[in-house]
Design a protein around this motif. Structure first.
Motif, PDB file in Angstrom:
ATOM      1  N   ALA A 354      -3.861   1.162  11.963  1.00 37.77           N
ATOM      2  CA  ALA A 354      -2.941   1.788  12.917  1.00 37.77           C
ATOM      3  C   ALA A 354      -1.753   0.886  13.211  1.00 37.77           C
ATOM      4  O   ALA A 354      -0.611   1.327  13.299  1.00 37.77           O
ATOM      5  N   ILE A 355      -2.027  -0.433  13.358  1.00 32.79           N
ATOM      6  CA  ILE A 355      -0.946  -1.378  13.660  1.00 32.79           C
ATOM      7  C   ILE A 355       0.062  -1.420  12.515  1.00 32.79           C
ATOM      8  O   ILE A 355       1.277  -1.356  12.722  1.00 32.79           O
ATOM      9  N   GLN A 356      -0.462  -1.516  11.296  1.00 31.78           N
ATOM     10  CA  GLN A 356       0.434  -1.619  10.153  1.00 31.78           C
ATOM     11  C   GLN A 356       1.168  -0.299   9.899  1.00 31.78           C
ATOM     12  O   GLN A 356       2.314  -0.290   9.444  1.00 31.78           O
ATOM     13  N   SER A 357       0.519   0.813  10.218  1.00 33.88           N
ATOM     14  CA  SER A 357       1.166   2.116  10.023  1.00 33.88           C
ATOM     15  C   SER A 357       2.366   2.284  10.941  1.00 33.88           C
ATOM     16  O   SER A 357       3.377   2.884  10.565  1.00 33.88           O
ATOM     17  N   ARG A 358       2.268   1.768  12.163  1.00 29.57           N
ATOM     18  CA  ARG A 358       3.410   1.849  13.080  1.00 29.57           C
ATOM     19  C   ARG A 358       4.604   1.077  12.518  1.00 29.57           C
ATOM     20  O   ARG A 358       5.751   1.495  12.666  1.00 29.57           O
ATOM     21  N   ASN A 367       7.470  -6.779   7.817  1.00 28.92           N
ATOM     22  CA  ASN A 367       6.471  -7.267   8.774  1.00 28.92           C
ATOM     23  C   ASN A 367       5.084  -6.661   8.544  1.00 28.92           C
ATOM     24  O   ASN A 367       4.138  -6.968   9.272  1.00 28.92           O
ATOM     25  N   VAL A 368       4.975  -5.796   7.550  1.00 31.68           N
ATOM     26  CA  VAL A 368       3.688  -5.157   7.290  1.00 31.68           C
ATOM     27  C   VAL A 368       2.771  -6.142   6.558  1.00 31.68           C
ATOM     28  O   VAL A 368       3.150  -6.723   5.542  1.00 31.68           O
ATOM     29  N   GLU A 369       1.575  -6.318   7.100  1.00 26.56           N
ATOM     30  CA  GLU A 369       0.591  -7.200   6.480  1.00 26.56           C
ATOM     31  C   GLU A 369      -0.363  -6.382   5.619  1.00 26.56           C
ATOM     32  O   GLU A 369      -0.793  -5.304   6.016  1.00 26.56           O
ATOM     33  N   LEU A 384      -6.513  -0.161  -0.399  1.00 26.61           N
ATOM     34  CA  LEU A 384      -5.800  -0.277  -1.672  1.00 26.61           C
ATOM     35  C   LEU A 384      -4.625   0.709  -1.728  1.00 26.61           C
ATOM     36  O   LEU A 384      -3.516   0.341  -2.150  1.00 26.61           O
ATOM     37  N   ALA A 385      -4.862   1.943  -1.301  1.00 32.53           N
ATOM     38  CA  ALA A 385      -3.792   2.946  -1.332  1.00 32.53           C
ATOM     39  C   ALA A 385      -2.661   2.575  -0.374  1.00 32.53           C
ATOM     40  O   ALA A 385      -1.478   2.717  -0.705  1.00 32.53           O
ATOM     41  N   PHE A 386      -3.024   2.106   0.832  1.00 31.43           N
ATOM     42  CA  PHE A 386      -2.004   1.732   1.813  1.00 31.43           C
ATOM     43  C   PHE A 386      -1.162   0.573   1.304  1.00 31.43           C
ATOM     44  O   PHE A 386       0.072   0.588   1.392  1.00 31.43           O
TER      45      PHE A 386
END
Length: 627
Positions: A354-358, A367-369, A384-386
């Motif tokens: 959820a954090i990375q999706s925002r 900033n996406v980890e 893997l898909a994300f």
């Protein structure tokens, strides 16, 4: 007396134990997800149901309207087709016998017409009448069987089109009538009138009726019911109080009597856009759904045609959908209980997701980890898909300017990017002698210098709301006026060019102190029409600007070689651009120049690259979305 100020009590932040978060976090996520799916499913079912009801309302009402228009259009076409024979003398007003023969042929070929009559300027008439048994009766000066009230002559001139008169009533029935002027030598010599009985129209429209629960009606002459499909036994169980036509409020049909007290139904926007009014009418304990449309043109007043049926049709569908929703809620509760049981194993990975999706949603891709791998097969596949999706977005964002991407998202990508012609202001920049500068640099040094230079250009363009089109070697192409439509595109482009000049001067001061080469820059600015939008083919498209305006801008930049020798920054603008800089004082006429590849001379102005912003008073209007 001094007031005692009591400080506001700081709201205590709600904290939850980790065990509760782990136990109920995933359960809550599943609950929200399934609730959303359930909501969308029920909403879709409601939408589909109302869409079908919309289609039903449109189909029924338009079918009735087509029957009505088809019936009367045939009548109107008959007199329109006969008129030239009278106007050209093929059918004579004086040879009554021959004219009656022609009228009999016309009446026999058109079953919608009851009477065809010719009236001269003295009021004398002759024509043909179709009796209820189908027999055709010629007549002179008198229509048989009380037919003198079958039609009324409207006031016509020689230029009048087919004109419908008021509905007429006689012993035989109700009649609609249409008249055309008969003209000889530009003067009106008589009138041709066709009258049509509403009985045949009623038979055609009643065939559309959908069973015992539906009632079809037509209202004309202001508020008179001229057709009602349930006259023998009104749908509400009453008995007709009188024969047709009858005032709506006196007919004995309580639904029609309450027609103007109906409540507009929501969810029928599609029908409303087609001009169909859908409302709900309460009669005692019963609900009725009323569909009606106004049809002008076949009398001296508009007609209202419509149908109403019992509201149980919609109630039945609503009950069915409610039952589905209850079953869905039960399934939701079971799923949440299972999800809570599994919460400890899936809470943390989902929270991280959820954090990375925002961050992805806000395009903060840097900033996406990456999501960690998981021993749970499904979560591992999600990770893997994300991660692959983020890498793909990063790769795409490398070649698509982020500001352009944001604008297209805000304006609606497909519509905003559709290629069209618009007035734009284009800026073209080029470094003076960069080839010679780069000869003494390594590839990495060359790349670093270009990237630093391009960062200055992009920052200046985006600060003034422009769009960077592309980098061409050591040059840049940018434009204003799309995808955001803005009237100050010329002023914004000039401000951006001066931002570039000031930023480049500051960068050169730093470069000089550390012994690095300084950069000299040529900038061309031109305003004119250009094609902007997606240009390309198959899977290779670019959002770009093309046309003569772009070519002129590049030629202006090249002209800087001659007009800006030795200058740190030279800005050349066309007269088309300068004419839109209201209040600009820091410009200098450079003369008229014949640019390569372009016929005629172009008036060129040289702008002060380091002019202060207050040297010009042109305003900055609000930016509006491109149409």
């Amino acid at each position: 007396m001094n007031k005692v100020v009591v400080p506001k009590r700081k709201r205590r932040r709600l904290n939850m134990p980790l065990t509760r978060i782990i136990s109920f976090g995933f359960g809550g996520f599943v609950a929200v997800a399934l609730a959303l799916v359930l909501y969308l499913s029920v909403k879709a079912n409601f939408r589909n149901t109302f869409s079908l009801l919309n289609d039903k309302a449109i189909l029924i009402t338009q079918s009735m309207e087509r029957e009505l228009r088809g019936h009367f259009s045939s009548v109107e076409q008959a007199v329109t087709d006969l008129k030239p024979f009278f106007d050209n003398g093929i059918i004579s007003l004086t040879d009554t016998s021959a004219a009656l023969g022609q009228l009999q042929v016309a009446l026999a070929s058109n079953e919608q017409i009851t009477v065809l009559v010719v009236t001269d300027l003295n009021g004398d008439n002759f024509g043909v009448y179709r009796a209820p048994n189908g027999r055709l009766w010629p007549f002179r000066r008198q229509i048989p069987s009380g037919g003198e009230k079958t039609y009324v002559l409207p006031k016509l001139t020689a230029e009048s089109p087919p004109t419908w008169g008021p509905l007429m009533l006689n012993d035989i029935g109700q009649f609609a009538n249409v008249s055309v002027p008969l003209v000889r030598g530009g003067q009106k010599v008589g009138t041709l009138t066709a009258a049509s009985s509403l009985n045949e129209l009623g038979v055609a429209i009643r065939s559309i009726e959908e069973g015992d629960d539906a009632t079809i009606f037509i209202i004309a002459n202001g508020d008179d019911v001229v057709l009602h499909s349930d006259m023998e036994q009104l749908q509400t169980g009453g008995t007709p109080s009188r024969t047709l036509p009858a005032p709506r409020t006196e007919l004995g049909d309580p639904v029609l009597a309450a027609l103007n007290k109906g409540e507009q139904l929501s969810g029928f926007e599609k029908a409303a856009s087609a001009g169909i009014d859908v409302s709900r009418i309460e009669v005692g304990e019963d609900d009725f759904i009323m569909m009606r449309v106004v049809v002008p043109g076949y009398s001296d007043q508009p007609w209202v045609i419509g149908q109403y049926f019992r509201g149980i049709t919609i109630s039945r569908e609503v009950r069915r959908l409610t039952g589905s929703a209850i079953v869905g809620v039960g399934a939701l509760i079971i799923a949440v209980l299972i999800a809570i049981w599994m919460g400890r194993r899936v809470a943390m990975p989902l929270k991280n997701l959820a954090i990375q999706s925002r961050k992805v949603g806000s395009l903060a891709l840097d900033n996406v980890e990456p999501l960690p791998r998981s021993r749970v097969a499904e979560l591992d596949q999600v990770a893997l898909a994300f991660n692959s999706m983020v890498e793909g977005l990063k790769a795409m964002n490398t070649y698509v300017p982020r500001s352009l991407f944001s604008k297209l998202m805000r304006l609606g990508g497909e519509k905003a990017a559709y290629a069209k012609e618009a007035e734009l202001t284009v800026v073209f920049t080029d470094i003076v002698g960069f080839t010679a500068l780069s000869e003494g640099m390594t590839a990495s040094e060359t790349s670093r210098h270009l990237n630093e230079h391009f960062s200055i250009l992009v920052a200046a363009v985006e600060a003034e709301g422009g769009t960077v089109d592309k980098f061409i070697g050591d040059g840049m192409l940018a434009f204003w006026g799309a995808p955001d439509a803005r009237p100050d595109h010329a002023a914004a482009a000039v401000r951006s060019a001066r931002r570039i000049a000031r930023a480049l001067h500051a960068a050169n001061l730093v470069a000089a102190t550390r012994g690095s080469p300084v950069i000299h820059l040529r900038i061309g600015i031109h305003t004119g029409p250009a094609v902007v939008g997606n240009v390309g083919a198959l899977d290779r498209w670019n959002y770009t600007v093309v046309g003569d305006t772009v070519n002129v801008t590049e030629r202006l930049q090249s002209l800087g070689r001659d007009l800006g020798i030795g200058e740190e920054v030279v800005i050349l603008a066309s007269a088309d651009t300068v004419s839109q800089l209201h209040g600009e004082t820091c410009e200098q006429a450079a003369g008229d120049f014949a640019l390569r590849g372009r016929a005629g001379a172009l008036q060129v102005w040289k702008l002060d690259p380091f002019a202060k912003p207050e040297s010009a008073d042109y305003s900055v209007p609000a930016i509006t979305a491109a149409e």
